[in-house]
Write a protein that holds these residues in place. Structure first.
Motif, mmCIF file in Angstrom:
data_model
loop_
_atom_site.group_PDB
_atom_site.id
_atom_site.type_symbol
_atom_site.label_atom_id
_atom_site.label_comp_id
_atom_site.label_asym_id
_atom_site.label_seq_id
_atom_site.Cartn_x
_atom_site.Cartn_y
_atom_site.Cartn_z
ATOM 1 N N ILE A 34 -2.293 2.268 7.202
ATOM 2 C CA ILE A 34 -2.290 1.345 6.061
ATOM 3 C C ILE A 34 -1.027 1.374 5.212
ATOM 4 C CG2 ILE A 34 -4.798 1.323 5.808
ATOM 5 C CD1 ILE A 34 -4.520 3.298 3.522
ATOM 6 N N LYS B 125 -8.853 -0.724 7.005
ATOM 7 C CA LYS B 125 -8.681 -2.153 7.292
ATOM 8 C C LYS B 125 -9.005 -2.997 6.065
ATOM 9 C CE LYS B 125 -9.771 -3.436 11.403
ATOM 10 N NZ LYS B 125 -10.520 -3.794 12.637
ATOM 11 N N LYS C 210 -6.184 -2.803 3.568
ATOM 12 C CA LYS C 210 -5.061 -3.602 4.052
ATOM 13 C C LYS C 210 -5.306 -5.094 3.808
ATOM 14 C CE LYS C 210 -1.914 -2.847 7.928
ATOM 15 N NZ LYS C 210 -1.807 -2.328 9.311
ATOM 16 N N ARG C 211 -6.519 -5.547 4.140
ATOM 17 C CA ARG C 211 -6.845 -6.967 3.971
ATOM 18 C C ARG C 211 -6.933 -7.360 2.514
ATOM 19 N NH1 ARG C 211 -11.533 -7.817 8.646
ATOM 20 N NH2 ARG C 211 -10.118 -7.794 10.433
ATOM 21 N N VAL D 100 0.878 -1.176 0.000
ATOM 22 C CA VAL D 100 0.000 0.000 0.000
ATOM 23 C C VAL D 100 0.910 1.220 0.000
ATOM 24 C CG1 VAL D 100 -1.773 1.291 1.206
ATOM 25 C CG2 VAL D 100 -1.822 -1.200 1.266
ATOM 26 N N SER E 139 2.493 1.023 3.476
ATOM 27 C CA SER E 139 3.754 0.289 3.548
ATOM 28 C C SER E 139 4.914 1.239 3.269
ATOM 29 C CB SER E 139 3.771 -0.836 2.511
ATOM 30 O OG SER E 139 2.618 -1.642 2.591
ATOM 31 N N THR F 50 -5.265 -6.118 -0.082
ATOM 32 C CA THR F 50 -3.937 -6.262 -0.683
ATOM 33 C C THR F 50 -3.275 -7.562 -0.250
ATOM 34 O OG1 THR F 50 -3.003 -4.941 1.120
ATOM 35 C CG2 THR F 50 -3.557 -3.788 -0.909
ATOM 36 N N GLU F 51 -3.576 -7.995 0.980
ATOM 37 C CA GLU F 51 -2.996 -9.250 1.463
ATOM 38 C C GLU F 51 -3.731 -10.458 0.884
ATOM 39 O OE1 GLU F 51 -3.342 -8.885 5.649
ATOM 40 O OE2 GLU F 51 -1.762 -7.357 5.835
#
Length: 613
Positions: free
Chosen positions: A532, A506, A509-510, A371, A534, A512-513
């Motif tokens: 969020i 959130k 973030k989730r 991110v 990176s 992208t994972e």
């Protein structure tokens, strides 16, 4: 137990559901009367005295228009206001204190605006009476006997409290007033300080501009100046940071602190928790069920109150307001983000010329699972850069490299209008076009996007009927629902409350994972970026003239560069990890500037004392 039965009459459509809520009510089936159809109003009415709270009508309503909540009987003693039978109910009030700034935080729809209207005298509290009678001021004052609010309401009843209110939706202002910024500020000024406020808020260049030609950020600063120039006893600021970049947010906060009279009451409602922390002296948390009921918490110290809010537990009330806490990452020593070897997109040095504005971009790349946070002042080229990556604009020099035929991009633009989706389409149709699994009950996307953002209540509504906040939530949901490799999100937190902002962060973030995707997020809310990102990409330059986009850097280095440019220092709270802006000139502010650590991360075990500034 006290029972609250609320019907959202905007959602209720009895002609389309054959009044199933009435037909299946068990009390009605036994010859009683808990819910009936009011022929005069053409709407159903629930009688809370006979309703048993079984919830059958809630499940039978296809439009999610009915809510039934059971609360302790003791709470009824603190009811302040109710909007008619089966309407929203407010319990308790935030308590303003002379010479101090009260910050209010909480979800939209839990009574913040109602509380402001009551405190300003715009709305006299009916103490829960819905029979059409309005309590006298003597009755209201008696209700608050022995509390801090007793003297406050005495002053309000006597007319000795004059309120100046900065409203939430500032886009309504140009529709109601006409003239140039100079004319309107001169007319509003009652303290002889409008010229000072113009200088402090950077409004010199727009003084002779018609108010209808102001941008959102300029209009926000104009409204803050107009309110502060009033000779008032009570100053109310509802979301003063909307439309503003980080530099402007801090400037507005400094101005409010500096120019509010020392003997006045000052109340701020704000969804940017870093700014609320910076501006407030103490906080009150509004919680409850949006649109159904709201409760004002006891006052807390700023740091403790915001931390309790993030943890989701209020110790003074012994109340859990969220099922799980919100946690920020606390890294004791800054380190580079571990990136996968797969590169989704890269760009060489770019030059983009647009309407006299020039943007220079240093080379960079975006990786799988990353991110990338984009920060910088308004008018510096952030949106232009996103549009180049999205393929909407072509650079005059340089190029963008993408895997041929394999890259899917989902783009959420900064400004959203109903025409983006089609005004006559329903919310359900728009979401189905983006991804049908969002509408599948129990699916991950259904829970994370539809329910957390409360869009399930709007499925039957047409896009053209949505408010600005509802339209913004739909745009974010559509962008995130699409199957994509890269998500480009331009100001996804605009119009959202603090819970919705952190929920969106959130989800990003989730996503992208879980999907192995990447995201680029342009955002002015420091707390959201900290949560969020990176890596960080910093934009500098002269707004409206030229911009310079630096290479993506680690979160620590990028934030340090960005904050140094602004002259602002931030430390992370050792308990929750959230970013806290240091007061200008405080001990920590001076120390961090001297050490060159504008973005400070505490060492393990390091403690922070309340009020150490």
């Amino acid at each position: 137990m006290a029972r609250i039965a609320v019907i959202d009459y905007e959602l209720c459509k009895p002609s389309k559901c054959h009044r199933e809520c009435i037909a299946f009510c068990p009390v009605n089936l036994t010859g009683g009367k808990a819910i009936e159809f009011d022929e005069a109003r053409r709407k159903p009415v629930i009688y809370e005295e006979t309703c048993v709270g079984c919830g059958i009508c809630v499940k039978k309503c296809p439009f999610k228009a009915i809510s039934i909540v059971n609360l302790p009987d003791e709470l009824e003693k603190s009811v302040i206001h109710r909007y008619g039978r089966n309407g929203f109910k407010l319990y308790g009030l935030p308590v303003p204190r002379e010479g101090r700034i009260l910050g209010i935080i909480g979800k939209n729809g839990t009574g913040k605006s109602t509380a402001l209207r009551i405190l300003s005298g715009e709305l006299r509290p009916n103490l829960g009476q819905v029979d059409g009678t309005t309590p006298s001021w003597d009755e209201v004052i008696r209700r608050f006997r022995g509390t801090e609010l007793q003297n406050y309401f005495k002053k309000l009843a006597e007319g000795s409290i004059k309120a100046a209110h900065k409203i939430q939706y500032i886009d309504l202002v140009p529709r109601r007033v006409k003239g140039t910024v100079r004319q309107l500020l001169e007319k509003a000024d009652e303290r002889g300080i409008w010229r000072e406020l113009v200088k402090e808020l950077g409004l010199e260049k727009v003084l002779d501009r018609d108010i209808r030609q102001l941008s959102g950020g300029e209009l926000q600063r104009f409204m803050v100046a107009a309110v502060l120039s009033k000779d008032a006893t009570l100053y109310l600021f509802d979301e003063p940071s909307s439309y503003l970049d980080v530099r402007e947010r801090v400037r507005v906060a400094r101005t409010i602190r500096s120019y509010a009279p020392n003997n006045s009451y000052l109340v701020v409602v704000e969804h940017d928790i870093a700014m609320l922390d910076y501006l407030s002296d103490y906080v009150v948390i509004m919680y409850g069920e949006p649109g159904v009921y709201g409760i004002a918490s006891k006052p807390y110290g700023v740091r403790a109150g915001i931390n309790h809010f993030l943890r989701g537990y209020l110790p003074a009330e012994n109340m859990r307001i969220r099922s799980e806490p919100i946690r920020y990452t606390i890294t004791a020593t800054p380190s580079e983000t571990t990136l996968s070897l797969k590169t989704y997109i890269s760009w060489s040095k770019l030059t983009v010329s647009l309407n006299g504005f020039q943007l220079r971009v240093e080379e960079g790349e975006l990786h799988e699972g990353e991110v990338l946070g984009v920060v910088g002042p308004n008018g510096i080229g952030k949106t232009t850069f996103v549009r180049v990556l999205a393929g909407e604009l072509k650079p005059t020099e340089g190029s963008v490299s993408k895997p041929a035929g394999t890259l899917k991009v989902s783009y959420k633009p900064q400004y959203v209008s109903p025409s983006l989706f089609g005004e006559d389409k329903t919310v359900e149709e728009v979401l189905a076009e983006a991804n049908k699994s969002v509408l599948a009950p129990g699916s991950w996307l259904n829970v994370e996007i539809l329910r957390r953002m409360r869009l399930d209540r709007l499925l039957d509504r047409r896009v053209g009927e949505l408010s600005g906040g509802e339209l913004q939530k739909l745009a974010v949901a559509v962008a995130l629902a699409r199957e994509a490799d890269i998500y480009l999100l331009d100001e996804p937190s605009a119009y959202l409350d603090v819970e919705e902002r952190l929920a969106v962060a959130k989800i990003i973030k989730r996503l992208t994972e879980a999907r192995g995707a990447a995201a680029i997020v342009v955002e002015h809310d420091i707390a959201v970026q900290d949560y969020i990102a990176s890596r960080i990409m910093v934009f500098t330059g002269t707004p409206g003239v030229e911009g310079h986009a630096h290479q993506p850097a680690s979160l620590f280095d990028g934030m340090n560069t960005f904050l140094k440019e602004l002259g602002i220092t931030i430390r992370k709270d050792p308990e929750t990890g959230r970013p806290r802006i240091n007061k200008e000139g405080s001990f920590l502010d001076r120390l961090q500037k001297r050490l060159g650590k504008y973005y400070y991360i505490p060492r393990p075990g390091e403690e922070e004392k309340e009020g150490e500034e």
